[in-house]
Design a protein around this motif. Structure first.
Motif, mmCIF file in Angstrom:
data_model
loop_
_atom_site.group_PDB
_atom_site.id
_atom_site.type_symbol
_atom_site.label_atom_id
_atom_site.label_comp_id
_atom_site.label_asym_id
_atom_site.label_seq_id
_atom_site.Cartn_x
_atom_site.Cartn_y
_atom_site.Cartn_z
ATOM 1 N N GLN A 76 0.844 -1.187 0.000
ATOM 2 C CA GLN A 76 0.000 0.000 0.000
ATOM 3 C C GLN A 76 0.881 1.239 0.000
ATOM 4 N N ARG A 77 0.316 2.289 -0.598
ATOM 5 C CA ARG A 77 1.067 3.543 -0.631
ATOM 6 C C ARG A 77 0.089 4.703 -0.637
ATOM 7 N N GLU A 78 0.313 5.637 0.264
ATOM 8 C CA GLU A 78 -0.530 6.832 0.315
ATOM 9 C C GLU A 78 0.072 7.884 -0.607
ATOM 10 N N VAL A 79 -0.747 8.393 -1.526
ATOM 11 C CA VAL A 79 -0.264 9.370 -2.500
ATOM 12 C C VAL A 79 -1.273 10.504 -2.614
ATOM 13 N N THR A 80 -0.811 11.599 -3.143
ATOM 14 C CA THR A 80 -1.690 12.724 -3.483
ATOM 15 C C THR A 80 -1.894 12.709 -4.987
ATOM 16 N N ALA A 81 -3.138 12.629 -5.394
ATOM 17 C CA ALA A 81 -3.448 12.493 -6.820
ATOM 18 C C ALA A 81 -3.294 13.842 -7.521
ATOM 19 N N SER A 82 -2.055 14.251 -7.667
ATOM 20 C CA SER A 82 -1.762 15.504 -8.364
ATOM 21 C C SER A 82 -2.002 15.336 -9.859
ATOM 22 N N ALA A 83 -2.027 16.449 -10.565
ATOM 23 C CA ALA A 83 -2.235 16.388 -12.016
ATOM 24 C C ALA A 83 -1.130 15.583 -12.685
ATOM 25 N N LEU A 84 0.119 15.741 -12.215
ATOM 26 C CA LEU A 84 1.235 15.009 -12.810
ATOM 27 C C LEU A 84 1.117 13.511 -12.541
ATOM 28 N N LEU A 85 0.802 13.140 -11.292
ATOM 29 C CA LEU A 85 0.665 11.721 -10.964
ATOM 30 C C LEU A 85 -0.470 11.082 -11.757
ATOM 31 N N ARG A 86 -1.584 11.780 -11.863
ATOM 32 C CA ARG A 86 -2.722 11.237 -12.621
ATOM 33 C C ARG A 86 -2.355 11.043 -14.086
ATOM 34 N N LYS A 87 -1.618 11.987 -14.641
ATOM 35 C CA LYS A 87 -1.203 11.871 -16.039
ATOM 36 C C LYS A 87 -0.281 10.667 -16.233
ATOM 37 N N GLU A 88 0.677 10.491 -15.307
ATOM 38 C CA GLU A 88 1.600 9.370 -15.418
ATOM 39 C C GLU A 88 0.887 8.037 -15.215
ATOM 40 N N PHE A 89 -0.041 7.987 -14.245
ATOM 41 C CA PHE A 89 -0.807 6.756 -14.003
ATOM 42 C C PHE A 89 -1.622 6.384 -15.238
ATOM 43 N N ASN A 90 -2.341 7.358 -15.790
ATOM 44 C CA ASN A 90 -3.197 7.083 -16.948
ATOM 45 C C ASN A 90 -2.362 6.652 -18.154
ATOM 46 N N ALA A 91 -1.194 7.273 -18.339
ATOM 47 C CA ALA A 91 -0.334 6.905 -19.463
ATOM 48 C C ALA A 91 0.202 5.485 -19.295
ATOM 49 N N ALA A 92 0.618 5.130 -18.065
ATOM 50 C CA ALA A 92 1.120 3.777 -17.820
ATOM 51 C C ALA A 92 0.019 2.740 -18.029
ATOM 52 N N ALA A 93 -1.201 3.058 -17.562
ATOM 53 C CA ALA A 93 -2.317 2.130 -17.743
ATOM 54 C C ALA A 93 -2.647 1.949 -19.219
ATOM 55 N N ALA A 94 -2.633 3.047 -19.980
ATOM 56 C CA ALA A 94 -2.923 2.955 -21.414
ATOM 57 C C ALA A 94 -1.853 2.141 -22.133
ATOM 58 N N GLU A 95 -0.589 2.335 -21.735
ATOM 59 C CA GLU A 95 0.491 1.568 -22.353
ATOM 60 C C GLU A 95 0.353 0.073 -22.055
ATOM 61 N N HIS A 96 -0.018 -0.258 -20.813
ATOM 62 C CA HIS A 96 -0.181 -1.665 -20.463
ATOM 63 C C HIS A 96 -1.327 -2.297 -21.257
ATOM 64 N N ARG A 97 -2.439 -1.602 -21.352
ATOM 65 C CA ARG A 97 -3.567 -2.152 -22.109
ATOM 66 C C ARG A 97 -3.210 -2.317 -23.582
ATOM 67 N N ALA A 98 -2.423 -1.394 -24.124
ATOM 68 C CA ALA A 98 -1.982 -1.536 -25.516
ATOM 69 C C ALA A 98 -1.093 -2.768 -25.669
ATOM 70 N N ASP A 99 -0.224 -3.018 -24.677
ATOM 71 C CA ASP A 99 0.626 -4.215 -24.712
ATOM 72 C C ASP A 99 -0.230 -5.487 -24.664
ATOM 73 N N VAL A 100 -1.266 -5.478 -23.828
ATOM 74 C CA VAL A 100 -2.166 -6.629 -23.732
ATOM 75 C C VAL A 100 -2.853 -6.870 -25.071
ATOM 76 N N ALA A 101 -3.399 -5.796 -25.661
ATOM 77 C CA ALA A 101 -4.092 -5.939 -26.945
ATOM 78 C C ALA A 101 -3.155 -6.444 -28.030
ATOM 79 N N ALA A 102 -1.906 -5.944 -28.042
ATOM 80 C CA ALA A 102 -0.942 -6.390 -29.050
ATOM 81 C C ALA A 102 -0.595 -7.860 -28.849
ATOM 82 N N GLY A 103 -0.422 -8.275 -27.589
ATOM 83 C CA GLY A 103 -0.124 -9.682 -27.316
ATOM 84 C C GLY A 103 -1.253 -10.601 -27.751
ATOM 85 N N LEU A 104 -2.491 -10.178 -27.536
ATOM 86 C CA LEU A 104 -3.632 -10.980 -27.960
ATOM 87 C C LEU A 104 -3.731 -11.053 -29.481
#
Length: 314
Positions: free
Chosen positions: A250-278
């Motif tokens: 667990q990790r307590e974080v503040t959902a700043s604009a920068l953190l949200r942008k990085e989280f969303n980008a990492a999630a989108a990249e992972h989903r793209a990797d999943v789709a490409a693998g499939l």
């Protein structure tokens, strides 16, 4: 966290499959699947089968979009024109479900938990592959326990299978799932050609790609990716505790604009990797979300799949 207040649940949400309501919820799920799938598919008997069969048929000229794995090299060499070998659809299909119920699926912030949606998808697959002597079985993994249900036919077996999967005990938080190992269970011993349906949120590593490609050499593959909005988007919620259910960290974080942008980008990249693998495995890819009408999404996938079989454009 999941939302279980009845008044907050939209009409299309799958039932809550736990506690004292389990039996009634399973009956409701079966009725909903049968009524809405049959109704939306408008009596066309569209399902996950028939698809490309396994018995060799006639050769025909290759057309753009055909599966290159069905190339008939002997005819191609003889005629100097690319040909593929058609296959005759099997009259009896054996379907195997690989169901990931690791702790990351015990989570949902919209209409249901991802686990409930995975079980609902199981019921839909059982309905869409039923009949004609077809058989269905399942390999289920929670990370802590592996369950194998032999492939058999009939409505009673399908009902019993869905109930057993729904009643599978949840693994303790901190238990890590292993989708690659789950898929390996379906490779050995080798089975007759059929349909493999993988149900998972596909979070974590992508080591599952290799066994999935190995399975695709012999079987038709459908992957059902179960997604919650918080898997792909971190909202502006101030200070929040993020938890990884499969490591217990667990990790307590503040959902700043920068953190949200990085989280969303990492999630989108992972989903793209999943789709490409499939795609590389030649798998059909159905995405079901906890904030979307899962039966309508299933119907769109099935209709598009039928169009591809018939040579139309999805």
């Amino acid at each position: 966290m999941s939302r279980e207040k009845t008044e907050e649940r939209p009409s299309w949400a799958p039932p809550v499959l736990r506690g004292v309501r389990m039996e009634a919820a399973l009956r409701m799920l079966e009725l909903d699947v049968r009524r809405r799938l049959d109704g939306l598919l408008q009596g066309n008997h569209l399902g996950l089968v028939p698809g490309p069969g396994t018995e060799p048929g006639e050769a025909r000229t290759y057309q753009p979009g055909d599966d290159v794995r069905r190339m008939d090299w002997a005819v191609t060499a003889r005629t100097t024109v690319p040909h593929i070998r058609e296959t005759v659809a099997d009259r009896e299909l054996e379907t195997w479900l690989a169901i990931d119920l690791s702790p990351s699926l015990d989570f949902g912030t919209a209409a249901c938990e991802k686990r409930d949606l995975a079980i609902a998808a199981t019921a839909a697959v059982a309905h869409l592959t039923r009949g004609g002597g077809n058989r269905i079985g399942a390999a289920v993994s929670t990370g802590a326990e592996n369950i194998r249900i032999p492939a058999r036919g009939g409505l009673a077996h399908a009902r019993g299978m869905i109930r057993k999967i729904a009643e599978t005990p949840r693994a303790a938080e901190g238990t890590r799932g292993d989708l690659a190992a789950l898929l390996e269970q379906l490779r050995r011993p080798p089975r007759r050609r059929g349909l493999i349906v993988v149900i998972s949120d596909f979070l974590g590593g992508v080591e599952w790609q290799r066994p999935l490609r190995a399975l695709s050499a012999r079987h038709d593959i459908v992957a059902i990716e179960v997604v919650d909005p918080r898997d792909v988007d971190l909202p502006e919620v101030g200070t929040v505790v993020l938890s990884d259910p499969e490591s217990g960290r667990q990790r307590e974080v503040t959902a700043s604009a920068l953190l949200r942008k990085e989280f969303n980008a990492a999630a989108a990249e992972h989903r793209a990797d999943v789709a490409a693998g499939l795609r590389r495995a030649g798998a059909g890819h159905l995405v079901l979300r906890t904030d979307s009408d899962w039966i309508a999404d299933t119907v769109r996938f099935v209709v598009a799949r039928k169009r591809r079989w018939s040579g139309g454009v999805a």
